[in-house]
Each structure stands twice: as structure tokens, then as C-alpha cells.
Design an enzyme around this catalytic site. Structure first.
Site, short mmCIF file in Angstrom:
data_model
loop_
_atom_site.label_atom_id
_atom_site.label_comp_id
_atom_site.label_asym_id
_atom_site.label_seq_id
_atom_site.Cartn_x
_atom_site.Cartn_y
_atom_site.Cartn_z
N SER A 43 -24.73 46.59 19.69
CA SER A 43 -25.27 46.83 21.03
C SER A 43 -24.49 46.15 22.21
CB SER A 43 -26.78 46.33 20.97
OG SER A 43 -27.28 46.49 22.29
N ASP A 67 -29.46 56.82 17.20
CA ASP A 67 -29.63 56.06 18.19
C ASP A 67 -29.06 56.78 19.57
OD1 ASP A 67 -29.64 53.67 20.12
OD2 ASP A 67 -27.70 53.14 19.52
N HIS A 105 -30.36 52.52 16.10
CA HIS A 105 -29.48 51.70 16.79
C HIS A 105 -29.27 50.44 15.88
CE1 HIS A 105 -27.88 49.70 20.21
NE2 HIS A 105 -28.71 48.45 20.05
#
Length: 550
Positions: free
Chosen positions: A272, A463, A525
Site C-alpha cells: 500500500s 484490489d 489488497h
């Protein structure tokens, strides 16, 4: 960042001056008229003109934001971060204390007889307090464990870490630093939710994870920047570059205490917003010639690294072009298409100037225009296949982790000094955003990394928020010597022997000139959460040197 911005502005002013060309005179030149007196412009006037142009440009960008998102100012909150309550533990409770001042005082002679610091970097303000954790006390894993704090005594900053030795060969296996993103989310979330030695169930009980990444590597889980997780400070960190100095100090002092690990391969991994962190942190380490950090590669999972290349792929991912059914209706998809040119123009302005005044408006406008429509649907932004349930982060397991890490017994066993734990500190998230860090072009550091170490970009393909389309796009657009061959390289299957003993294709990969991109099928994710076996498979392969060219 002010000095950097000023440097760019001064550079712009100098570059705007005319170039002088020296030409050979033609034969038998005609008589020349007397030249007009040349007016030499005051360089400071040029600088003022440059500031005026940039101010007007920033003003235009802010006008765009206010016209399109009129209530944005009412949603802004102060940038101050409340100080955490803490109780400092006496030195007698720590197993080891490493003083940065002692390390900074060490000098050695090189082959020519010249003296130099044994370890580079400003370390005198740092200490590292280390506690040996009894594995039987918490039952997370049977391996050797350490926890503790890096103290920046000059700035009242205290970063918490938790270290687990490899289950396999702790004196031969590599060491990995794991970083969660946010910005402002604890890496202990990644530890218990994704790739660490145990998970926490609804009974707030630890369960052994057979697919932990410490199966074949030792791992440091770090709560950073300050005021994340168990870390604390009276100060605030609001940009990635500032955080890099602290990480370098922690690793240096850690490997000073544990020399048995310093000779082993070291890697930085994260996901991320770690797409911002990792290029900066790795660059900070490689900047130093005399270091005890044996950095060999970096791994970024579902990261945000090059917004200019990644933001055009929010609409395709949300509207059915990323391998999964569309989440949005045609009107919303068209709205995102309409907003994209303005968004990209703002990001380009951020890239050109790298100031809060251009980068913050880009973040506000683009996130509202291109991420906002998806968020309004109630779907999970971390996995397009599911709805958002449980909490703001869409996973009820995170509540279990928070409850576990707030247990007094757990905090006491780890030597924790704060009164409470939270998985994500949204004040820090907001602070990074409002300082313009979100949109900055940290991908520009990657080419210099590739000249020295391999870089892996992997992405779970379900994601939305940092989707595989955007990550593939920025790696293929990256300007570095191997750009053309990487961009044209075909995707090849990633395979493993699954738990049923059958050969399974779990993703696809392309690699050239130290850069590798992986698409991991059927993962969101948090790729190791959705595909634990596949994640351990590619992590082990990567750490063992597959796809490495340096």
C-alpha cells in the site's frame, strides 16, 4: 521539503534565461547597424516572476478544487496529532540497550591509512532498547523473539518493533523488514492479518500460521511513523523522507546488537503506502557507503508509487476492465472518465513543483473524483469481490487484532509503553495527505535502486485501491535503462504445487533488468491474507534470488 522546493524554483528561474549561441561569421559580412542597448534583467526579478507564475498556477489549482468540491474546507481538521499517554519503562527492564552515540564515536582506518566513521549516518541522538520476549508467554511462535523501541532522544520519538527469527535457519536465512501502509497503519496488522507467525480469531486467541513468511526468513515488524500502533511521540511526522532517517537508525542499531544477522541478506517488504516508503527508505540505506545493512532487494505489494501512471486505472478497475465485473454504473464510469484529464493535470503540477500547494489539491480532487464513486457503493475498496463489513477497513479480523494487542498481559510481555493500541491512526493519514506527500513522485527513486538491487512489484488482482492495472502501468512506463525490454517482455505463468498436491497457476510475472512485476490471481489488497500459500511461494522464490540480475 521547503529547501527542495526552493531549489526547484531557483532552478526554474535560472533555466528561463536565454541561451547564447556562438556562430561562425559568414564571409564578407554586411555592415551591421549599431546594436540596441541590451537590458539585463535583474535575476531576483526573474525569481520573483517565477514565484508569481507558480503562485498563480497553485491558485488556479485551488480554484478547481473549490469549484468541484465546495465543502472540502469544512472537512479539513487541524494537523496537530494528540500525544499518546505512555509510561516509560526503566532501563533495568530491557535486555539490551544500544547507544547510537557509542556507534557514532567508532572510527576505523581504511587501506590507505585514512580514518573514517565505521558506520555512516547521524546516530548520536538514537538509542535502541531491546527486550527478549519469552515465546511461551504469548504463544505466537516458538522461535526467538525480540521487541523494543528506537528512541530519537532529540525529537522525543519512539518507534516500536517486534522481531521473529526464521523457523528454518535463523543464521542463514535472510532478514526482512515488513511495513504496512496507510499512511498511519500498524505493521502488527500485517503480522497478524497477513504474513506473520499467527492470526487472531474471534475468541481473541492466537492461531499458528503455517504460511508465515518467517518460515524461511527472520522478520522485523515496525510500527512507523511515530504515533502508529505501539509507537509514540510528542512530535508528528508528515512526510516519507523524514521517516526514512528513523528507519535507517533502527536497522543500524539492530544489526549492531545482533551481528549474527548483519552478514545475512536483508530485504525491505511492504504494501500500500509502503509504495512511497520503500523507495525512500532503500535510497537512504544505499546512500551510505559504510553501513552494516546488507540490503539486497525490495518488495512492494499493491503499492501507491507513481500516481500519474496509476490513477488512470481506477475507472477501468471499477468498471469491469480489470478482470472482474463492474462495480459502478455507466454514468459513474463516465463521470470518472470526465474527471481524469483535470486530475492528471493536477498530478503533473505536483510532480513539477513538489510543493504542498500543488500536491494537496491534486490529492483532494483526484481522490474525490476517482476513488469517491467507488467508496459510495459500499463495496470493499481492498477487494472488488466483496462488500465492506466489520469496520471502516472492511475486515472484522482487524477488530480482533486490536482487542488482542490492547490486552495488558500482551503489552506487558512486549514492554509496550503506551496505554493503548489502534490499528490505524487516521490523524497521521490526514497529516501526510495535507502536507502533499500522497501524490509525490517517489517512483523517480526506483531507477537508481535498479542499478544496484532487484525490485519486485506484486499486486493481488482483486484490489481496487492500488490495483494491478495501475501497478503494471507504472512499471512499464518507468524510465530506466531496461525500460523498453521490460515493457515488451511477455507475462509468464507463476505456478506452485498446491495443498492438494496439484500444479496450480496462481499468477503471472514479467521481469527484466532487475525489475519484476507479478499479478497474483484471486487476491485483494492484502495479498498474503487472500492467497497465503501463493504469497509464501513467491516470497521464498524472490528471497532466494530468482528473477535477480545484479
Amino acid at each position: 521539503m521547503k529547501s527542495l522546493v526552493l531549489g526547484l524554483l531557483v532552478g526554474s528561474a535560472i533555466a528561463s534565461g536565454p541561451l547564447q549561441h556562438v556562430l561562425h561569421a559568414p564571409p564578407d559580412p554586411e555592415p551591421k547597424p549599431e546594436p540596441e542597448p541590451q537590458v539585463v534583467k535583474d535575476p531576483f526579478e526573474e525569481l520573483r516572476d517565477t514565484f508569481d507564475r507558480l503562485r498563480n498556477k497553485a491558485g488556479d489549482i485551488w480554484d478547481d478544487v473549490m469549484d468541484n468540491i465546495p465543502n472540502i474546507m469544512s472537512n479539513m481538521r487541524p494537523l496537530t496529532i494528540p500525544a499518546k499517554k505512555f509510561t516509560r519503562r526503566p532501563d533495568s527492564e530491557w535486555t539490551h540497550i544500544v547507544r547510537g552515540a557509542d556507534l557514532e564515536a567508532l572510527w576505523v582506518d581504511d587501506e590507505s591509512g585514512y580514518k573514517h566513521r565505521k558506520i555512516d549516518g547521524k546516530l548520536s541522538q538514537y538509542d535502541l532498547r531491546i527486550k527478549a520476549v519469552d515465546p511461551s508467554d504469548l504463544g505466537i511462535d516458538k522461535v526467538k523473539q525480540y521487541s523494543g523501541y528506537l528512541d530519537d532522544n532529540a525529537n522525543d520519538k519512539h518507534l516500536f518493533f517486534w522481531f521473529f527469527e526464521s523457523r528454518n535457519d535463523p543464521f542463514g536465512d535472510p532478514v526482512v523488514l515488513w511495513l504496512n501502509g496507510g499512511p498511519g497503519c500498524s505493521s502488527l496488522t500485517g503480522m497478524f492479518f497477513e504474513l506473520g507467525p499467527a492470526s487472531i480469531d474471534e475468541n481473541i486467541t492466537a492461531n499458528y500460521n503455517p504460511y508465515s513468511w518467517n518460515s524461511n526468513s527472520s522478520i522485523i515488524f515496525l510500527d512507523q511513523p511515530v504515533n502508529v500502533g505501539y509507537s509514540y511521540s510528542s512530535q508528528a511526522v508528515s512526510d516519507t523522507v523524514t521517516a526514512a532517517k528513523d528507519v535507517y537508525a533502527l536497522l543500524t542499531l539492530f544489526f549492531t546488537q545482533f551481528r549474527q544477522y548483519s552478514a545475512q541478506d536483508f530485504h525491505i517488504a511492504g504494501e500500500s503506502y509502503a509504495g512511497h516508503y520503500i523507495p525512500v527508505f532503500a535510497s537512504e540505506i544505499l546512500h551510505h557507503n559504510n553501513t552494516n545493512i546488507n540490503l539486497q532487494s525490495v518488495l512492494i505489494g499493491n503499492g501507491l508509487t507513481d500516481p500519474l501512471s496509476q490513477y488512470p486505472f481506477y475507472r477501468p478497475m471499477a468498471c469491469g476492465d480489470g478482470g472482474y465485473p463492474s462495480v459502478l454504473d455507466s454514468q459513474s464510469c463516465q463521470s470518472m472518465d470526465n474527471a481524469l484529464p483535470r486530475c492528471l493535470s493536477m498530478i503533473k503540477s505536483c510532480y513539477d513543483i513538489e510543493s504542498t500547494f500543488t500536491c494537496l489539491p491534486a490529492s483532494i480532487y483526484c481522490n474525490n473524483a476517482l476513488i469517491g464513486p467507488y467508496q459510495k457503493t459500499g463495496r470493499n475498496p481492498y477487494d472488488v469481490r466483496t462488500n465492506c463489513t466489520g469496520n471502516d477497513l472492511c475486515y472484522p479480523q482487524l477488530n480482533y487484532i486490536t482487542e488482542y494487542l490492547n490486552k495488558p498481559h500482551v503489552m506487558r510481555s512486549l514492554g509496550v509503553e503506551v496505554d493503548s493500541y489502534e490499528s490505524c491512526n487516521m490523524d497521521i493519514n490526514r497529516n501526510f495527505l495535507f502536507h502533499g506527500d500522497w501524490m509525490k513522485p517517489y517512483h523517480r527513486l526506483v531507477p537508481s535502486l535498479l542499478a544496484r538491487i532487484p525490485v519486485l512489484i506484486y499486486a493481488g488482482d482483486a484490489d481496487f485501491i492500488c490495483n494491478w492495472l495501475g501497478n503494471k502501468a507504472w512499471t512499464e512506463a518507468l524510465e530506466y535503462p531496461g525500460h523498453a525490454k521490460f515493457a515488451e517482455a511477455p507475462m509468464e505463468n507463476l505456478t506452485m504445487i498446491n495443498s492438494q498436491g496439484k500444479n496450480e497457476v496462481f499468477g503471472e510475472v514479467k521481469s527484466h533488468s532487475n525489475l519484476t512485476f507479478m499479478r497474483i490471481f484471486k487476491a485483494g489488497h492484502m495479498t498474503p491474507f487472500d492467497s497465503p500459500q501463493a504469497s509464501l511461494e513467491f516470497a521464498n522464490s524472490w528471497l532466494s534470488g530468482e528473477w535477480s540480475e545484479v
